[in-house]
Design a protein around this motif. Structure first.
Motif, PDB file in Angstrom:
ATOM      1  N   GLU B  55      -7.565   8.743 -12.152  1.00  0.00           N
ATOM      2  CA  GLU B  55      -7.195  10.131 -12.416  1.00  0.00           C
ATOM      3  C   GLU B  55      -5.796  10.246 -12.999  1.00  0.00           C
ATOM      4  N   ALA B  56      -5.099   9.107 -13.138  1.00  0.00           N
ATOM      5  CA  ALA B  56      -3.692   9.146 -13.533  1.00  0.00           C
ATOM      6  C   ALA B  56      -3.513   9.870 -14.854  1.00  0.00           C
ATOM      7  N   GLY B  57      -2.766  10.926 -14.807  1.00  0.00           N
ATOM      8  CA  GLY B  57      -2.427  11.657 -16.018  1.00  0.00           C
ATOM      9  C   GLY B  57      -0.921  11.821 -16.018  1.00  0.00           C
ATOM     10  N   ASP B  58      -0.482  13.052 -15.841  1.00  0.00           N
ATOM     11  CA  ASP B  58       0.960  13.308 -15.821  1.00  0.00           C
ATOM     12  C   ASP B  58       1.585  12.823 -14.514  1.00  0.00           C
ATOM     13  N   GLY B  59       0.911  13.096 -13.433  1.00  0.00           N
ATOM     14  CA  GLY B  59       1.461  12.675 -12.156  1.00  0.00           C
ATOM     15  C   GLY B  59       0.363  12.085 -11.306  1.00  0.00           C
ATOM     16  N   PRO B  60       0.711  11.511 -10.183  1.00  0.00           N
ATOM     17  CA  PRO B  60      -0.318  10.953  -9.327  1.00  0.00           C
ATOM     18  C   PRO B  60      -1.098  12.055  -8.614  1.00  0.00           C
ATOM     19  N   ALA B  61      -2.332  12.237  -9.042  1.00  0.00           N
ATOM     20  CA  ALA B  61      -3.184  13.240  -8.388  1.00  0.00           C
ATOM     21  C   ALA B  61      -3.901  12.549  -7.239  1.00  0.00           C
ATOM     22  N   LEU B  62      -3.336  12.678  -6.047  1.00  0.00           N
ATOM     23  CA  LEU B  62      -3.866  11.917  -4.919  1.00  0.00           C
ATOM     24  C   LEU B  62      -4.850  12.758  -4.117  1.00  0.00           C
ATOM     25  N   ASP B  63      -6.069  12.776  -4.597  1.00  0.00           N
ATOM     26  CA  ASP B  63      -7.105  13.463  -3.838  1.00  0.00           C
ATOM     27  C   ASP B  63      -7.817  12.407  -3.018  1.00  0.00           C
ATOM     28  N   THR B  64      -7.261  12.101  -1.853  1.00  0.00           N
ATOM     29  CA  THR B  64      -7.739  10.920  -1.142  1.00  0.00           C
ATOM     30  C   THR B  64      -8.436  11.254   0.166  1.00  0.00           C
ATOM     31  N   ASP B  65      -8.908  12.489   0.298  1.00  0.00           N
ATOM     32  CA  ASP B  65      -9.533  12.861   1.566  1.00  0.00           C
ATOM     33  C   ASP B  65     -10.766  12.018   1.861  1.00  0.00           C
ATOM     34  N   ASP B  66     -11.504  11.641   0.779  1.00  0.00           N
ATOM     35  CA  ASP B  66     -12.701  10.830   0.977  1.00  0.00           C
ATOM     36  C   ASP B  66     -12.347   9.434   1.465  1.00  0.00           C
ATOM     37  N   ALA B  67     -11.124   9.021   1.163  1.00  0.00           N
ATOM     38  CA  ALA B  67     -10.737   7.643   1.464  1.00  0.00           C
ATOM     39  C   ALA B  67     -10.332   7.457   2.915  1.00  0.00           C
ATOM     40  N   LEU B  68     -10.249   8.566   3.678  1.00  0.00           N
ATOM     41  CA  LEU B  68      -9.905   8.435   5.095  1.00  0.00           C
ATOM     42  C   LEU B  68     -11.157   8.053   5.885  1.00  0.00           C
ATOM     43  N   LYS B  69     -11.157   6.841   6.393  1.00  0.00           N
ATOM     44  CA  LYS B  69     -12.329   6.347   7.128  1.00  0.00           C
ATOM     45  C   LYS B  69     -12.006   6.244   8.610  1.00  0.00           C
ATOM     46  N   TYR B  70     -13.057   6.282   9.406  1.00  0.00           N
ATOM     47  CA  TYR B  70     -12.857   6.114  10.842  1.00  0.00           C
ATOM     48  C   TYR B  70     -12.822   4.641  11.207  1.00  0.00           C
ATOM     49  N   ARG B  71     -11.914   4.304  12.090  1.00  0.00           N
ATOM     50  CA  ARG B  71     -11.750   2.913  12.520  1.00  0.00           C
ATOM     51  C   ARG B  71     -12.858   2.529  13.498  1.00  0.00           C
ATOM     52  N   VAL B  72     -13.442   1.340  13.293  1.00  0.00           N
ATOM     53  CA  VAL B  72     -14.431   0.829  14.254  1.00  0.00           C
ATOM     54  C   VAL B  72     -13.668  -0.008  15.283  1.00  0.00           C
ATOM     55  N   PRO B  73     -13.658   0.434  16.550  1.00  0.00           N
ATOM     56  CA  PRO B  73     -12.855  -0.290  17.551  1.00  0.00           C
ATOM     57  C   PRO B  73     -13.520  -1.601  17.969  1.00  0.00           C
ATOM     58  N   TYR B  74     -12.693  -2.522  18.446  1.00  0.00           N
ATOM     59  CA  TYR B  74     -13.221  -3.794  18.941  1.00  0.00           C
ATOM     60  C   TYR B  74     -13.875  -3.614  20.310  1.00  0.00           C
TER      61      TYR B  74
END
Lengths: 136, 121
Positions: B55-74
């Motif tokens: 998405e890099a254009g003029d500035g960093p458009a950080l639409d990263t909500d999808d990238a937040l994943k839940y941690r699988v605990p040990y």
């Protein structure tokens, strides 16, 4: 950059752990406080933590929702000589478990220190960001 | 011919911003270690960075909500929380190192640009 929010989050955790340590100190201090009735007796206190969204970036701070009294049964002891004893000669001791409180205290102080460490590291990141582009 | 700073610095400014963001998520996990039922999350860094780079254009458009994943605990915990302090501390520590690395890259690029502008070494 959202370093201020990170400090807020770590700070909220430190505040919450302080409340936890506070209740533990209160529980341990009153572990032997007898009373003449079940209602008057000291009940162990426990803070209830909850996560609250902080800022729009997925950060979640800690909030102390409430401090609740333990519903564990009180220790009822027959001590007729005790000036606090009721008609049947019974006194009520708090439902504080010193061992549980001590382990809880260790967990709380360790959690507090971890968050202090988070703050220190974040401050380091912020400082190196401020030096960006400079020599050395 | 003007120097395009966005191009000159490459992906590193976006990596820095993502590292800062990940720091916040990891700090939240550590802060909520004793919150019952708290679900630890983490940023899928590779996915977020490639998305930001696309998405890099003029500035960093950080639409990263999808990238937040839940941690699988040990290990499962009775109160349902999934924060494991050791794992979070390790991730936090590694993330700080990676942040400093990205920052070093940006610094090197900036110094190179400064030399190019001054025209002498």
């Amino acid at each position: 950059m959202s370093f201020r929010q990170i400090s807020d989050i770590a700070g909220s955790a430190m505040a919450a752990q302080t409340v936890r340590l506070n209740t533990i100190a209160s529980n341990l201090a009153n572990a032997q406080s007898a009373a003449g009735s079940e209602a008057e007796a000291y009940h162990a206190r426990k803070p209830v933590f909850a996560a609250v969204a902080h800022g729009g970036d997925g950060g979640q701070r800690v909030q102390v929702l409430d401090v609740v009294k333990s519903t564990e049964p009180l220790r009822k002891v027959h001590e007729p000589d005790n000036p606090l004893a009721d008609e049947e000669g019974m006194v009520y001791y708090p439902n504080v478990s010193p061992v549980a409180e001590m382990t809880d205290m260790m967990a709380a102080s360790r959690a507090f220190e971890t968050n202090v460490e988070v703050m220190t590291r974040v401050r380091g990141m912020q400082q190196s960001l401020l030096r960006m582009g400079k020599e050395g | 011919m003007a120097i395009d700073f966005t191009k000159a610095l490459g992906v590193h400014p976006q990596a820095l911003a993502l590292r800062a963001r990940r720091t916040e998520v990891l700090a939240s996990n550590i802060a909520n270690e004793s919150t019952p039922g708290f679900q630890a999350r983490d940023l899928d860094f590779a996915q977020a960075l490639s998305q930001a780079a696309d998405e890099a254009g003029d500035g960093p458009a950080l639409d990263t909500d999808d990238a937040l994943k839940y941690r699988v605990p040990y290990h499962a915990r009775l109160d349902g929380g999934t924060v494991e302090l050791g794992a979070e501390q390790a991730a936090f520590s590694q993330n700080v190192s990676d942040f400093q690395t990205s920052l070093t890259f940006v610094n090197m690029k900036l110094r190179g640009l400064a030399k190019a502008i001054e025209g002498q070494s």
